[in-house]
Design an enzyme around this catalytic site. Structure first.
Site, PDB file in Angstrom:
ATOM      1  N   ARG A  89       0.825  -1.216   0.000  1.00  0.00           N
ATOM      2  CA  ARG A  89       0.000   0.000   0.000  1.00  0.00           C
ATOM      3  C   ARG A  89       0.858   1.266   0.000  1.00  0.00           C
ATOM      4  O   ARG A  89       0.523   2.265  -0.638  1.00  0.00           O
ATOM      5  CB  ARG A  89      -0.923  -0.003   1.228  1.00  0.00           C
ATOM      6  CG  ARG A  89      -1.811   1.240   1.312  1.00  0.00           C
ATOM      7  CD  ARG A  89      -3.074   0.909   2.085  1.00  0.00           C
ATOM      8  NE  ARG A  89      -3.747   2.053   2.669  1.00  0.00           N
ATOM      9  CZ  ARG A  89      -4.680   2.777   2.041  1.00  0.00           C
ATOM     10  NH1 ARG A  89      -5.018   2.515   0.803  1.00  0.00           N
ATOM     11  NH2 ARG A  89      -5.273   3.775   2.658  1.00  0.00           N
ATOM     12  N   HIS A 111       0.512   4.402  -2.594  1.00  0.00           N
ATOM     13  CA  HIS A 111       0.366   5.805  -2.177  1.00  0.00           C
ATOM     14  C   HIS A 111       1.489   6.659  -2.746  1.00  0.00           C
ATOM     15  O   HIS A 111       1.277   7.792  -3.163  1.00  0.00           O
ATOM     16  CB  HIS A 111       0.356   5.918  -0.647  1.00  0.00           C
ATOM     17  CG  HIS A 111      -0.977   5.619  -0.037  1.00  0.00           C
ATOM     18  ND1 HIS A 111      -1.431   6.213   1.107  1.00  0.00           N
ATOM     19  CD2 HIS A 111      -1.961   4.779  -0.426  1.00  0.00           C
ATOM     20  CE1 HIS A 111      -2.645   5.757   1.403  1.00  0.00           C
ATOM     21  NE2 HIS A 111      -2.979   4.872   0.504  1.00  0.00           N
ATOM     22  N   ASN A 149      -3.323   8.571   6.773  1.00  0.00           N
ATOM     23  CA  ASN A 149      -2.111   7.995   7.361  1.00  0.00           C
ATOM     24  C   ASN A 149      -2.365   6.804   8.278  1.00  0.00           C
ATOM     25  O   ASN A 149      -1.467   6.040   8.572  1.00  0.00           O
ATOM     26  CB  ASN A 149      -1.354   9.062   8.146  1.00  0.00           C
ATOM     27  CG  ASN A 149      -2.198   9.634   9.274  1.00  0.00           C
ATOM     28  OD1 ASN A 149      -3.284   9.159   9.539  1.00  0.00           O
ATOM     29  ND2 ASN A 149      -1.676  10.656   9.923  1.00  0.00           N
ATOM     30  N   HIS A 199      -6.089  -5.639  -2.560  1.00  0.00           N
ATOM     31  CA  HIS A 199      -6.912  -5.778  -1.356  1.00  0.00           C
ATOM     32  C   HIS A 199      -7.114  -7.230  -0.932  1.00  0.00           C
ATOM     33  O   HIS A 199      -7.923  -7.513  -0.062  1.00  0.00           O
ATOM     34  CB  HIS A 199      -8.250  -5.049  -1.544  1.00  0.00           C
ATOM     35  CG  HIS A 199      -8.096  -3.558  -1.528  1.00  0.00           C
ATOM     36  ND1 HIS A 199      -9.084  -2.676  -1.872  1.00  0.00           N
ATOM     37  CD2 HIS A 199      -7.016  -2.789  -1.187  1.00  0.00           C
ATOM     38  CE1 HIS A 199      -8.644  -1.430  -1.748  1.00  0.00           C
ATOM     39  NE2 HIS A 199      -7.381  -1.483  -1.356  1.00  0.00           N
TER      40      HIS A 199
END
Ligand code: HEM
Ligand SMILES: *[C@@H]1O[C@H](CO)[C@@H](O)[C@H](O)[C@H]1NC(C)=O
Ligand SMILES: *[C@@H]1O[C@H](CO)[C@@H](O)[C@H](O)[C@H]1NC(C)=O
Length: 315
Positions: free
Chosen positions: A59, A63, A91, A188
């Site tokens: 992830r 990002h 965050n 995911h």
């Protein structure tokens, strides 16, 4: 005069070619031949003592790439008045930055000043997939690290409440297609979600119903138990029941109305994306191939200028 203009042209060519980064699999073959095994060891060591590490690194790379390109902007710490990306609103989901520090330290002692933090993170994301039982692939390298990281820019990330047209737009802005959207959403299959990321679907969904009618009632009941209206800040659920193993179960779950986020469920709201998801649900091989292709595409969005010495601060 001729020499001067030749020099000028050479300088122009030089500055042009250094600002457009081109990546290659053997980028460090001469300058840092052991980079891949050093990063792999750091990721493996960390994942051995903490099973949450691989999801975190996958992830983190996503990002990074979605804000200013894959330039390690996500790794910079806030400094003085500047609040960095990692301290921006989403965050809560980012963690395990220490693994990148460890990997970078190992790489710096073998070949100082050569390997960018953005490359270390791209390699760590691939290694995380492999460690979780997923496929391997050659990671193109040669990214540069950026000098800017702004918490305010994290609103450019897609939200879990996004519908299919918002998702399509968010990906298209980065040159990514609907196929990339469906394949990369398969990330995911790993990790954990806090209640805050899907509470819109189980409490006060709209004026008519509390729960999103597209969620299976038994699944929704389970989510509500773990995530009551005032759930603890750290409460949440695994992204899928096999959340440490990289598989295609994510796609099966969305067809069983057990998608966690509106953005996962949204993949069924357009014929093209629904057909892709169905294909990935029925064939792990089709998913794997598409995931590799889209990961390489996403991780090739470049943006930086330098090779940072310490991933948390600009040089
Ligand atoms: C399509 C748009 C996407 C949206 C809206 C989205 C949103 C989210 C949200 C809300 C979470 C949970 C955060 C939390 O509550 O802690 C999450 C977790 C995660 N996402 Fe996504 N995501 C998207 C795409 C991706 C992509 C492209 C990847 C990687 C290929 C990815 C990999 C992950 C992973 C591995 C986790 C688990 C993190 C952990 O356990 O630490 N996501 N995502
Ligand atoms: C996360 O971001 C919020 C909002 O910007 C901030 O108040 C908080 O301190 C950050 N938390 C962490 C763990 O960095
Ligand atoms: C998605 O959401 C946007 C913004 O709320 C809205 O304008 C658009 O019509 C929605 N699209 C679909 C397909 O629901």
């Amino acid at each position: 005069m001729a020499i001067m203009s030749t020099l000028l042209i050479s300088l122009l060519i030089l500055s042009f070619s250094s600002s457009s980064t081109s990546l290659s699999s053997n980028y460090y073959a001469k300058t840092c031949p052991n980079v891949e095994s050093l990063v792999r060891k750091a990721v493996r060591d960390a994942a051995t003592s903490d099973k949450k590490v691989p999801a975190a690194l996958l992830r983190m790379h996503f990002h990074d790439c979605f804000i200013r390109g894959c330039d390690a902007s996500v790794l910079l710490d806030s400094k003085g008045n500047n609040k960095a990306e990692k301290d921006g609103p989403p965050n809560v989901s980012l963690h395990a930055f220490y693994v990148i520090d460890d990997a970078k330290k190992a790489v710096e002692s073998a070949c100082p000043g050569i390997v960018s933090c953005a490359d270390v993170l791209a390699l760590a994301a691939r290694d995380s997939v492999v460690l979780s039982g997923g496929p391997s692939w050659d990671v193109p390298k040669g990214r540069k690290d950026g000098r800017t990281s702004l918490a305010s820019e994290t609103i450019q990330l897609p939200f879990p409440t996004f519908n299919i047209s918002q998702l399509q737009q968010s990906f298209a802005k980065r040159g990514l297609s609907l196929e990339d959207l469906v394949a990369l959403s398969g990330g995911h299959t790993l990790g954990f979600s806090h209640c805050s990321s899907f509470k819109n679907r189980i409490h006060n969904f709209n004026s008519k119903t509390g729960v999103d009618p597209s969620i299976s009632p038994s699944f929704a009941a389970g989510l509500k138990k773990i995530c009551p209206v005032n759930s603890a800040k750290n409460a949440g659920v695994p992204m899928d029941p096999s959340s440490t193993s990289f598989d295609n179960k994510y796609y099966k779950l969305i067809f069983q109305q057990k998608a966690l986020f509106s953005s996962d469920k949204a993949l069924l709201d357009m014929t093209k994306t629904k057909n892709l998801a169905a294909n990935f649900a029925s064939s792990k091989d089709a998913f794997t191939k598409a995931f590799i292709k889209s990961m390489i595409k996403m991780s090739s969005i470049t943006g930086g200028q330098e090779v940072r010495k310490n991933c948390r601060v600009v040089n």
